[in-house]
Design a protein around this motif. Structure first.
Motif, short mmCIF file in Angstrom:
data_model
loop_
_atom_site.label_atom_id
_atom_site.label_comp_id
_atom_site.label_asym_id
_atom_site.label_seq_id
_atom_site.Cartn_x
_atom_site.Cartn_y
_atom_site.Cartn_z
N VAL A 32 0.83 -1.21 0.00
CA VAL A 32 0.00 0.00 0.00
C VAL A 32 0.87 1.26 0.00
CG1 VAL A 32 -1.71 1.33 1.32
CG2 VAL A 32 -2.04 -1.12 0.94
N GLU A 33 2.01 1.19 0.68
CA GLU A 33 2.90 2.35 0.71
C GLU A 33 3.55 2.62 -0.65
OE1 GLU A 33 4.17 2.24 5.40
OE2 GLU A 33 5.55 1.41 3.92
N ALA A 34 3.45 1.68 -1.58
CA ALA A 34 4.00 1.87 -2.92
C ALA A 34 2.97 2.44 -3.89
CB ALA A 34 4.52 0.53 -3.46
N LEU A 35 1.75 2.59 -3.44
CA LEU A 35 0.68 3.07 -4.31
C LEU A 35 0.55 4.58 -4.26
CD1 LEU A 35 -2.06 0.44 -3.40
CD2 LEU A 35 -0.75 0.57 -5.53
N ASP A 36 0.15 5.15 -5.40
CA ASP A 36 -0.22 6.57 -5.40
C ASP A 36 -1.62 6.66 -4.78
OD1 ASP A 36 -2.21 6.09 -7.45
OD2 ASP A 36 -0.66 6.34 -8.97
N LEU A 37 -2.06 7.88 -4.50
CA LEU A 37 -3.32 8.06 -3.78
C LEU A 37 -4.51 7.44 -4.51
CD1 LEU A 37 -4.83 9.15 -1.36
CD2 LEU A 37 -4.95 11.37 -2.51
N ASP A 38 -4.59 7.63 -5.82
CA ASP A 38 -5.73 7.08 -6.57
C ASP A 38 -5.81 5.56 -6.46
OD1 ASP A 38 -6.61 9.57 -7.37
OD2 ASP A 38 -5.50 9.52 -9.26
N HIS A 39 -4.67 4.90 -6.55
CA HIS A 39 -4.67 3.44 -6.45
C HIS A 39 -4.83 2.99 -5.00
CE1 HIS A 39 -3.07 3.85 -10.53
NE2 HIS A 39 -3.67 2.68 -10.72
N GLY A 50 -6.87 7.89 7.56
CA GLY A 50 -5.66 8.72 7.56
C GLY A 50 -4.37 7.95 7.63
N GLU A 51 -4.36 6.66 7.39
CA GLU A 51 -3.17 5.86 7.62
C GLU A 51 -2.28 5.70 6.40
OE1 GLU A 51 -3.99 2.18 9.56
OE2 GLU A 51 -5.35 3.13 10.97
N TRP A 52 -2.64 6.21 5.25
CA TRP A 52 -1.86 5.96 4.05
C TRP A 52 -0.81 7.04 3.86
CZ3 TRP A 52 -1.32 9.01 -0.33
CH2 TRP A 52 -0.61 8.43 -1.36
N THR A 53 0.41 6.62 3.63
CA THR A 53 1.48 7.50 3.18
C THR A 53 2.22 6.76 2.07
OG1 THR A 53 3.00 6.65 4.85
CG2 THR A 53 1.83 8.69 5.39
N GLN A 54 2.61 7.49 1.06
CA GLN A 54 3.29 6.86 -0.06
C GLN A 54 4.79 6.87 0.17
OE1 GLN A 54 2.84 8.70 -3.93
NE2 GLN A 54 3.34 6.80 -4.96
N ARG A 55 5.40 5.72 0.02
CA ARG A 55 6.85 5.59 0.09
C ARG A 55 7.38 5.74 -1.32
NH1 ARG A 55 9.20 3.89 4.12
NH2 ARG A 55 7.56 2.53 4.87
N VAL A 56 8.48 6.46 -1.47
CA VAL A 56 9.02 6.70 -2.80
C VAL A 56 10.28 5.88 -3.05
CG1 VAL A 56 9.79 8.46 -4.40
CG2 VAL A 56 8.11 9.04 -2.68
N ASP A 57 11.15 5.78 -2.06
CA ASP A 57 12.43 5.10 -2.24
C ASP A 57 12.37 3.70 -1.61
OD1 ASP A 57 15.03 4.28 -2.48
OD2 ASP A 57 15.91 6.03 -1.46
N HIS A 58 11.91 2.75 -2.38
CA HIS A 58 11.71 1.39 -1.88
C HIS A 58 13.03 0.65 -1.67
CE1 HIS A 58 7.50 2.06 -2.48
NE2 HIS A 58 7.79 2.50 -3.69
N GLU A 59 14.03 0.98 -2.46
CA GLU A 59 15.33 0.32 -2.29
C GLU A 59 15.96 0.71 -0.94
OE1 GLU A 59 19.76 -0.17 -4.25
OE2 GLU A 59 18.21 0.88 -5.40
#
Length: 160
Positions: A32-39, A50-59
């Protein structure tokens, strides 16, 4: 580093839920942290607004989480180590490293998942034993080989 498509991630979240492969939601958390808001909206439930935040740097997250997982193994933390193995496997899938997923699946679980976590580190060519004191390094190497942390016997709970 490349990650899976947003649609692939949403599909995997639904598959995890449908097949009950992720009872505690540890794998789903990574996805879920790899998804953009729409997805993310496609899989988030109204009770968790309010629990979603997007992670950008997965490595970087995977590298840091590997260190965390190693700490849980060394500390003989059964549930936390199990969660770490699940999350690392999902990170490998997310980062389109099916070879690592297969290597982790093939590795045995004993010793708090140390063989699986070593497979993760080795396939990414990331350090597994670096930064540890010599006692922890020896213990972790033994555990990754499926042995007790101490050849004289473990007082903290690992067993063959």
């Amino acid at each position: 580093m490349t990650i899976r498509s947003q649609e692939d991630i949403v599909t995997r979240v639904w598959a995890l839920r449908a097949n009950r492969w992720d009872i505690f939601g540890f794998r789903e958390e990574v996805l879920v942290e790899a998804l953009d808001l729409d997805h993310a909206r496609q899989v988030l439930t109204p009770r968790h607004p309010g629990e979603w935040t997007q992670r950008v740097d997965h490595e970087s997250y995977a590298r840091n989480y590997l260190r965390f997982a190693i700490g849980k193994i060394i500390d003989h933390r059964g549930n936390s180590a199990s969660r770490s193995v699940d999350k690392l496997g999902e990170l490998a899938w997310l980062l389109v490293r099916d070879d690592i997923v297969a290597a982790m699946d093939h590795a045995r679980y004993p010793m708090y998942g140390a063989p699986k976590v070593k497979a993760f580190a080795d396939r990414f060519d990331w350090p597994f034993l670096d930064g540890l004191d010599s006692d922890d390094e020896r213990a972790l190497a033994r555990m990754a080989d499926g042995q007790q942390c101490d050849p004289q016997g473990c007082e903290r709970g690992c067993a063959d």
